[in-house]
Design an enzyme around this catalytic site. Sequence first.
Site, short mmCIF file in Angstrom:
data_model
loop_
_atom_site.label_atom_id
_atom_site.label_comp_id
_atom_site.label_asym_id
_atom_site.label_seq_id
_atom_site.Cartn_x
_atom_site.Cartn_y
_atom_site.Cartn_z
N ASP B 8 0.87 -1.18 0.00
CA ASP B 8 0.00 0.00 0.00
C ASP B 8 0.91 1.24 0.00
O ASP B 8 1.33 1.69 1.07
CB ASP B 8 -0.90 -0.02 1.25
CG ASP B 8 -1.81 1.20 1.28
OD1 ASP B 8 -2.25 1.66 0.22
OD2 ASP B 8 -2.09 1.69 2.40
N GLU B 67 -2.27 -1.55 -4.78
CA GLU B 67 -3.57 -0.91 -5.06
C GLU B 67 -3.46 0.01 -6.26
O GLU B 67 -2.50 0.75 -6.43
CB GLU B 67 -4.05 -0.13 -3.82
CG GLU B 67 -5.53 0.20 -3.94
CD GLU B 67 -6.15 0.64 -2.62
OE1 GLU B 67 -6.07 -0.14 -1.65
OE2 GLU B 67 -6.73 1.73 -2.57
N ASP B 139 -1.92 1.15 7.71
CA ASP B 139 -1.25 0.96 6.41
C ASP B 139 -0.84 -0.50 6.22
O ASP B 139 -0.92 -1.04 5.12
CB ASP B 139 -0.02 1.88 6.30
CG ASP B 139 -0.40 3.35 6.42
OD1 ASP B 139 -0.81 3.93 5.42
OD2 ASP B 139 -0.31 3.88 7.54
#
Lengths: 174, 174
Positions: B8, B67, B139
């Site tokens: 991420d 992502e 996160d």
Amino acid sequence: MTLILGIDPGSRITGFGVVRDTGRGCEYIASGCIRTGTGSLPERLQTVYRGVSEVIRQYGPITMGIEQVFMARNADSALKLGQARGAAIVAGAESGLEIAEYTATQVKQAIAGTGGADKQQVQMMVMHLLKLLQKPQIDASDALAIALCHAHHRQSLIPHGLTQAKRRSGRLRL
Amino acid sequence: MTLILGIDPGSRITGFGVVRDTGRGCEYIASGCIRTGTGSLPERLQTVYRGVSEVIRQYGPITMGIEQVFMARNADSALKLGQARGAAIVAGAESGLEIAEYTATQVKQAIAGTGGADKQQVQMMVMHLLKLLQKPQIDASDALAIALCHAHHRQSLIPHGLTQAKRRSGRLRL
């Protein structure tokens, strides 16, 4: 006799330019384009990373200038540009180069004497300063302009890693 | 028994998560955050690149999910996110990992069964699926969610470099 790399990153084409700062001006060494092609995103970013790394390996610059982006057209193009820029900067950093960023205005100011110069004026001045007989491709020319701007600024700034910089007169020497 | 990395990326914190796909579900291996600190941009991007490379070296995943960003808040944050994302993707590609991108909706759908799930719901489901006793940092949790999503999708897609994928049932196994 410092070799200086200029990088103009883009999501499709990343321009590079290498100049030699002789202490009495700059000489053209090399320039060109890294084309990312039509592969997957990881493949395209790897092409930028490996292309910049290969240029550094081949010509041996010790310092790198890259254009600082303030305003991209929109969030989508900013993301794509940022990815290519990240790949190019990591390539320079992993090769041990000091890296400095310059705004488009700083580049134009250093090359053409005015921050309002257009792309053609900058390209003509790059040809003039480096005594080029042929017009370089526009991305390569922009990268050479960044390299020249970096040559002009690097001794009057104290960029990352450069602590023993000697100050130099404030104008680009022709 | 495939080790899967989820990333991420962010301009300040890049989350990572490693899970082992046993063929009967996923087990937690590791997760954490790479904090880029307050150095220069090249230093911060190098921290992302080296951090992701080190996680790969340490745990040995063969595939990575990240992502996909469609809409950043604005061009400036998109550029910063893009740079970190570029550094992380190059790290994965240079380590030889296949890399797949997933939208936030795909991640939520795979983890919580609905693309409209909020961050807390996703975090709770990550804890449940991986039998975690403590809540991971957000996160790290997002990165684990991406790793789980990738585990779920990777055999039903034909991603870059994966040609001998076997098809698997379309639901995440609990």
